[in-house]
Design a protein around this motif. Structure first.
Motif, PDB file in Angstrom:
ATOM      1  N   PRO A 186       0.803  -1.229   0.000  1.00 26.62           N
ATOM      2  CA  PRO A 186       0.000   0.000   0.000  1.00 26.62           C
ATOM      3  C   PRO A 186       0.831   1.272   0.000  1.00 26.62           C
ATOM      4  O   PRO A 186       0.500   2.238  -0.704  1.00 26.62           O
ATOM      5  CB  PRO A 186      -0.841  -0.117   1.272  1.00 26.62           C
ATOM      6  N   PHE A 187       1.891   1.314   0.801  1.00 27.80           N
ATOM      7  CA  PHE A 187       2.699   2.523   0.856  1.00 27.80           C
ATOM      8  C   PHE A 187       3.382   2.784  -0.477  1.00 27.80           C
ATOM      9  O   PHE A 187       3.386   3.914  -0.982  1.00 27.80           O
ATOM     10  CB  PHE A 187       3.741   2.428   1.966  1.00 27.80           C
ATOM     11  N   SER A 188       3.955   1.759  -1.069  1.00 28.37           N
ATOM     12  CA  SER A 188       4.604   1.920  -2.369  1.00 28.37           C
ATOM     13  C   SER A 188       3.608   2.386  -3.418  1.00 28.37           C
ATOM     14  O   SER A 188       3.948   3.176  -4.312  1.00 28.37           O
ATOM     15  CB  SER A 188       5.238   0.589  -2.807  1.00 28.37           C
ATOM     16  N   ARG A 189       2.372   1.925  -3.313  1.00 23.69           N
ATOM     17  CA  ARG A 189       1.319   2.319  -4.251  1.00 23.69           C
ATOM     18  C   ARG A 189       1.058   3.826  -4.145  1.00 23.69           C
ATOM     19  O   ARG A 189       0.916   4.520  -5.155  1.00 23.69           O
ATOM     20  CB  ARG A 189       0.053   1.529  -3.954  1.00 23.69           C
ATOM     21  N   LEU A 190       1.008   4.337  -2.919  1.00 22.74           N
ATOM     22  CA  LEU A 190       0.762   5.766  -2.728  1.00 22.74           C
ATOM     23  C   LEU A 190       1.959   6.600  -3.173  1.00 22.74           C
ATOM     24  O   LEU A 190       1.788   7.688  -3.731  1.00 22.74           O
ATOM     25  CB  LEU A 190       0.443   6.049  -1.259  1.00 22.74           C
ATOM     26  N   VAL A 191       3.159   6.113  -2.921  1.00 20.89           N
ATOM     27  CA  VAL A 191       4.348   6.827  -3.374  1.00 20.89           C
ATOM     28  C   VAL A 191       4.348   6.915  -4.896  1.00 20.89           C
ATOM     29  O   VAL A 191       4.623   7.970  -5.483  1.00 20.89           O
ATOM     30  CB  VAL A 191       5.630   6.140  -2.876  1.00 20.89           C
ATOM     31  N   ALA A 192       4.031   5.806  -5.553  1.00 22.05           N
ATOM     32  CA  ALA A 192       3.972   5.794  -7.014  1.00 22.05           C
ATOM     33  C   ALA A 192       2.917   6.760  -7.527  1.00 22.05           C
ATOM     34  O   ALA A 192       3.128   7.464  -8.525  1.00 22.05           O
ATOM     35  CB  ALA A 192       3.682   4.378  -7.513  1.00 22.05           C
ATOM     36  N   GLU A 205      -8.362   7.352  -7.874  1.00 22.99           N
ATOM     37  CA  GLU A 205      -9.297   6.559  -7.080  1.00 22.99           C
ATOM     38  C   GLU A 205      -8.570   5.466  -6.306  1.00 22.99           C
ATOM     39  O   GLU A 205      -8.857   5.221  -5.125  1.00 22.99           O
ATOM     40  CB  GLU A 205     -10.353   5.939  -8.000  1.00 22.99           C
ATOM     41  N   ILE A 206      -7.607   4.822  -6.957  1.00 22.85           N
ATOM     42  CA  ILE A 206      -6.826   3.774  -6.287  1.00 22.85           C
ATOM     43  C   ILE A 206      -6.055   4.352  -5.110  1.00 22.85           C
ATOM     44  O   ILE A 206      -6.024   3.766  -4.017  1.00 22.85           O
ATOM     45  CB  ILE A 206      -5.868   3.099  -7.291  1.00 22.85           C
ATOM     46  N   ALA A 207      -5.430   5.503  -5.305  1.00 26.60           N
ATOM     47  CA  ALA A 207      -4.667   6.128  -4.225  1.00 26.60           C
ATOM     48  C   ALA A 207      -5.562   6.481  -3.048  1.00 26.60           C
ATOM     49  O   ALA A 207      -5.227   6.229  -1.887  1.00 26.60           O
ATOM     50  CB  ALA A 207      -3.952   7.376  -4.752  1.00 26.60           C
ATOM     51  N   THR A 208      -6.719   7.057  -3.346  1.00 29.40           N
ATOM     52  CA  THR A 208      -7.647   7.447  -2.282  1.00 29.40           C
ATOM     53  C   THR A 208      -8.118   6.247  -1.483  1.00 29.40           C
ATOM     54  O   THR A 208      -8.102   6.259  -0.235  1.00 29.40           O
ATOM     55  CB  THR A 208      -8.859   8.177  -2.885  1.00 29.40           C
ATOM     56  N   SER A 246      -8.286   2.375   3.072  1.00 30.06           N
ATOM     57  CA  SER A 246      -8.269   1.002   3.583  1.00 30.06           C
ATOM     58  C   SER A 246      -7.234   0.814   4.687  1.00 30.06           C
ATOM     59  O   SER A 246      -7.390  -0.051   5.550  1.00 30.06           O
ATOM     60  CB  SER A 246      -7.998   0.021   2.438  1.00 30.06           C
ATOM     61  N   GLN A 247      -6.168   1.633   4.659  1.00 33.64           N
ATOM     62  CA  GLN A 247      -5.129   1.535   5.687  1.00 33.64           C
ATOM     63  C   GLN A 247      -5.410   2.420   6.902  1.00 33.64           C
ATOM     64  O   GLN A 247      -4.716   2.327   7.913  1.00 33.64           O
ATOM     65  CB  GLN A 247      -3.774   1.923   5.086  1.00 33.64           C
ATOM     66  N   GLY A 248      -6.427   3.280   6.784  1.00 33.17           N
ATOM     67  CA  GLY A 248      -6.710   4.211   7.877  1.00 33.17           C
ATOM     68  C   GLY A 248      -5.641   5.272   8.032  1.00 33.17           C
ATOM     69  O   GLY A 248      -5.410   5.780   9.130  1.00 33.17           O
ATOM     70  N   ARG A 308      -4.845   8.758   7.749  1.00 31.01           N
ATOM     71  CA  ARG A 308      -5.605  10.003   7.674  1.00 31.01           C
ATOM     72  C   ARG A 308      -4.915  11.070   6.825  1.00 31.01           C
ATOM     73  O   ARG A 308      -5.559  11.762   6.029  1.00 31.01           O
ATOM     74  CB  ARG A 308      -5.840  10.547   9.084  1.00 31.01           C
ATOM     75  N   ARG A 309      -3.609  11.227   7.000  1.00 28.38           N
ATOM     76  CA  ARG A 309      -2.922  12.314   6.294  1.00 28.38           C
ATOM     77  C   ARG A 309      -3.000  12.164   4.774  1.00 28.38           C
ATOM     78  O   ARG A 309      -3.463  13.067   4.084  1.00 28.38           O
ATOM     79  CB  ARG A 309      -1.465  12.420   6.753  1.00 28.38           C
ATOM     80  N   PRO A 310      -2.573  11.024   4.202  1.00 24.31           N
ATOM     81  CA  PRO A 310      -2.694  10.889   2.745  1.00 24.31           C
ATOM     82  C   PRO A 310      -4.135  10.819   2.264  1.00 24.31           C
ATOM     83  O   PRO A 310      -4.441  11.285   1.158  1.00 24.31           O
ATOM     84  CB  PRO A 310      -1.928   9.602   2.427  1.00 24.31           C
ATOM     85  N   LEU A 311      -5.035  10.268   3.079  1.00 30.61           N
ATOM     86  CA  LEU A 311      -6.427  10.200   2.651  1.00 30.61           C
ATOM     87  C   LEU A 311      -6.994  11.597   2.450  1.00 30.61           C
ATOM     88  O   LEU A 311      -7.651  11.874   1.431  1.00 30.61           O
ATOM     89  CB  LEU A 311      -7.264   9.424   3.662  1.00 30.61           C
ATOM     90  N   LEU A 312      -6.761  12.489   3.393  1.00 36.02           N
ATOM     91  CA  LEU A 312      -7.257  13.853   3.246  1.00 36.02           C
ATOM     92  C   LEU A 312      -6.641  14.542   2.026  1.00 36.02           C
ATOM     93  O   LEU A 312      -7.315  15.296   1.321  1.00 36.02           O
ATOM     94  CB  LEU A 312      -6.964  14.657   4.509  1.00 36.02           C
ATOM     95  N   ALA A 313      -5.366  14.259   1.781  1.00 36.80           N
ATOM     96  CA  ALA A 313      -4.697  14.875   0.631  1.00 36.80           C
ATOM     97  C   ALA A 313      -5.309  14.402  -0.681  1.00 36.80           C
ATOM     98  O   ALA A 313      -5.602  15.214  -1.577  1.00 36.80           O
ATOM     99  CB  ALA A 313      -3.206  14.555   0.663  1.00 36.80           C
ATOM    100  N   TRP A 314      -5.521  13.115  -0.806  1.00 36.33           N
ATOM    101  CA  TRP A 314      -6.069  12.580  -2.056  1.00 36.33           C
ATOM    102  C   TRP A 314      -7.539  12.929  -2.227  1.00 36.33           C
ATOM    103  O   TRP A 314      -8.004  13.169  -3.348  1.00 36.33           O
ATOM    104  CB  TRP A 314      -5.832  11.074  -2.132  1.00 36.33           C
TER     105      TRP A 314
END
Length: 220
Positions: A148-154, A170-173, A178-180, A182-188
């Motif tokens: 999951p982390f690598s997916r968000l970095v990509a 949509e995949i990033a969001t 799914s990982q909970g 909060r910081r990246p979720l709000l950004a995406w």
């Protein structure tokens, strides 16, 4: 030893555990690993104060070895977490020691910054190499990245390079959701809201705003 990140941090984990046979490894190894894990958890959950403290501890332990490669990898882990959360900016901690590290670290730094003209894909972890090499034509490869982390970095790297698709967004969001994290979720979600507003999709924009309010706990 388990570290949350499976891309660059896997390199760090390999170095840290490389002398796991007797005698017991030095205390700095487990201490640095534990602090990096605590940093990642705190940062992605949005707890900046704890994240800063834990990263400082990890960096101090690694710097005590006098090895620029270890410190550089930790700095890149921190910058990758920022990219995953769309906090775009210079990777100053890495830049300060970039002259003392190898091409793999410099390539990864260029990749997460979206400077793919400076990237040799062969020096990247396999899943990031695939992102740089294809597939193009409006298709997505993010769903094929297991971690999951690598997916968000990509996704963050794709956004900076200008090749992020709506499906990628949509995949990033949903990965952050799914990982909970909060910081990246709000950004995406913020990116999604901006795109919906620009497209005049008012119902979608309102739905995304309600989701942002739910995650942040701050009604608008």
């Amino acid at each position: 030893m388990k570290i949350l990140f499976s891309s660059l941090s896997l390199l760090l984990a390999t170095v840290l555990t490389g002398c796991s046979s007797t005698p017991a490894p030095p205390a700095w190894q487990s201490s640095a690993s534990s602090s990096l894990q605590s940093f990642s958890s705190a940062y992605l959950s949005g707890n900046t104060r704890v994240a800063d403290l834990e990263f400082a501890r990890a960096r101090t332990e690694l710097a005590a070895t006098g090895r620029a490669d270890l410190v550089a990898q930790a700095e890149l882990i921190r910058c990758a977490a920022r990219v995953a959360s769309l906090e775009i900016g210079p990777c100053t901690g890495f830049q300060a020691i970039a002259d003392d590290v190898g091409p793999a670290e410099r390539t990864y730094a260029a990749y997460i910054a979206g400077r793919w003209q400076d990237v040799d894909p062969a020096l990247l972890p396999a899943h990031h190499r695939a992102v740089v090499n294809g597939p193009g034509a409006g298709k997505t490869i993010l769903g094929d990245i297991e971690d999951p982390f690598s997916r968000l970095v990509a996704a963050g790297a794709l956004l900076q390079y200008g090749r992020l698709t709506p499906a990628d967004m949509e995949i990033a969001t949903e990965t952050a959701s799914s990982q909970g994290w909060r910081r990246p979720l709000l950004a995406w979600l913020g990116v999604q809201a901006q795109r919906a507003q620009q497209a005049g999709a008012l119902d979608a924009y309102a739905r995304i705003q309600r989701r942002i309010e739910l995650v942040s706990g701050k009604p608008k």
